[in-house]
Design a protein around this motif. Structure first.
Motif, short mmCIF file in Angstrom:
data_model
loop_
_atom_site.label_atom_id
_atom_site.label_comp_id
_atom_site.label_asym_id
_atom_site.label_seq_id
_atom_site.Cartn_x
_atom_site.Cartn_y
_atom_site.Cartn_z
N UNK A 47 17.77 -58.95 91.14
CA UNK A 47 17.94 -58.20 92.24
C UNK A 47 18.60 -58.93 93.40
N UNK A 48 18.13 -60.20 93.81
CA UNK A 48 18.86 -60.80 94.56
C UNK A 48 20.19 -61.09 94.49
N UNK A 49 20.87 -61.62 93.29
CA UNK A 49 22.16 -61.59 93.00
C UNK A 49 23.00 -60.27 93.47
N UNK A 50 22.42 -59.12 92.86
CA UNK A 50 23.01 -58.00 92.97
C UNK A 50 23.17 -57.34 94.51
N UNK A 51 21.99 -57.88 95.16
CA UNK A 51 22.09 -57.39 96.68
C UNK A 51 22.58 -58.36 97.70
N UNK A 52 22.86 -59.56 97.33
CA UNK A 52 23.20 -60.57 98.06
C UNK A 52 24.35 -60.22 98.96
N UNK A 53 25.47 -59.46 98.38
CA UNK A 53 26.47 -59.07 99.26
C UNK A 53 26.06 -57.92 100.11
N UNK A 54 25.06 -57.33 99.99
CA UNK A 54 24.71 -56.07 100.78
C UNK A 54 23.37 -56.60 101.97
#
Length: 362
Positions: free
Chosen positions: A180-187
């Motif tokens: 979740x962290x890696x997926x959401x980091x750009x957001x």
């Protein structure tokens, strides 16, 4: 059709199940005969657990909220078990998937087994060996009646094997929180406090405290806060405050021009602050994982941890609960002597893919 009931009870649980739901959707599109229902037990009421929260995580809202908040440990456990039993009888499935170590994790695992439904535990095998923590009791009970164990580390595998668990039931998959962290980091989203205080990158601290050992004893909490204030030079201290902590903190009269108490932040706002902080001072287990991946120094105010890989391979240090321990660690930080993160095996953003792939073989 293989039916999975996914259980979540508190906000961190949703970060752990979001990538699993994404991956189920992915394999469904490829023709896999699997379906799921998401059950929120309502164990923790969180005003930020709203439609926008699920939208941020890109998952649908739970199919049902059992609304089991409040009460003592025993009352809450009983309430969850009664309501989840009725739900599972009305909506039978092939597998109940529980995550983490909250009361809902343990209570729903017990219900499922008594209804002869298989149980899978995501984040199985982690241990603090501190039985004063309710979470440790939840872990021990859940893992004693689980059928399939999804683990985050080799040490978790060893803990399970030492308890006599068949290695064929252990699946070393990694950490869905990191998915979740890696997926959401750009957001990540800049919170209002950033502009209000004109914060600068690596020029402030983030504080989170909620564990009973730290916040239930007024003298200890006051002494710890005084040490933090005294040893953080002239940098702002941003403290998104847990309601549990606020009840005690507000009676202590701790006021300082650098200490800024803010309401709890959304996942995307909080991690924006963490990523750009000089360091994080916390007693949360999950935050130690996130700071390690983002290579942010982390000072953990606990005497033990169930996530030792964040210390051996990550940016976390176990400061303890004695306020006198604070100064040496902060001095080390300001001298620029803090360690940097190393790669942690399988914390690569692909954990959910490995979990769902395993489920499809059950």
């Amino acid at each position: 059709m293989y039916k999975v009931t996914i259980v979540a009870g508190a906000r961190p649980n949703f970060m752990k199940i979001a990538p699993i739901i994404h991956e189920i959707h992915n394999v469904q599109k490829k023709g896999a005969l699997i379906d799921y229902r998401l059950v929120h037990t309502g164990q923790h009421y969180d005003k930020k657990l709203s439609g926008s929260f699920f939208e941020q995580l890109q998952i649908p809202e739970p199919h049902v909220n059992l609304e089991c908040g409040g009460g003592t440990q025993a009352e809450q456990t009983a309430n969850i078990m009664v309501k989840f039993e009725k739900y599972l009888l009305d909506n039978p499935c092939d597998l109940v998937l529980v995550v983490g170590d909250v009361t809902s994790t343990m209570a729903c695992a017990v219900v499922a087994q008594k209804l002869k439904t298989k149980v899978a535990h995501v984040e199985a095998g982690i241990r603090s060996n501190d039985w004063s923590m309710p979470e440790e009791i939840n872990r021990l009970i859940t893992d004693s009646i689980t059928n399939y164990f999804f683990t985050t580390s080799e040490l978790a595998n060893q803990n399970l094997k030492a308890n006599g668990i068949d290695k064929e039931k252990i699946f070393f998959v990694g950490n869905t929180m990191i998915d979740t962290l890696l997926k959401q980091r750009p957001n990540f989203v800049k919170p209002q406090v950033w502009n209000d205080l004109d914060l600068q990158e690596k020029e402030y601290f983030v504080i989170t405290l909620h564990r009973p050992a730290n916040v239930d004893h007024e003298n200890s909490l006051k002494a710890m806060m005084q040490e933090i204030i005294a040893n953080t030079q002239d940098l702002p201290l941003i403290f998104p405050m847990h309601p549990r902590t606020a009840k005690i903190f507000n009676s202590l009269g701790i006021v300082h021009e650098r200490l800024h108490i803010v309401d709890p932040l959304s996942y995307l706002e909080f991690n924006y602050l963490v990523e750009k902080a000089k360091a994080v001072i916390t007693d949360s287990g999950g935050i130690t994982e996130e700071t390690t991946i983002m290579n942010v120094p982390c000072l953990t105010l606990r005497d033990n941890t169930e996530r030792p890989e964040t210390i051996t391979l990550g940016t976390n240090e176990l400061v303890g609960t004695n306020p006198d321990n604070m100064a040496p660690y902060l001095n080390k930080l300001f001298k620029g002597d803090w360690k940097t993160a190393n790669e942690i095996p399988l914390w690569d953003g692909n954990t959910a893919e490995r979990i769902v792939s395993a489920i499809l073989t059950f």
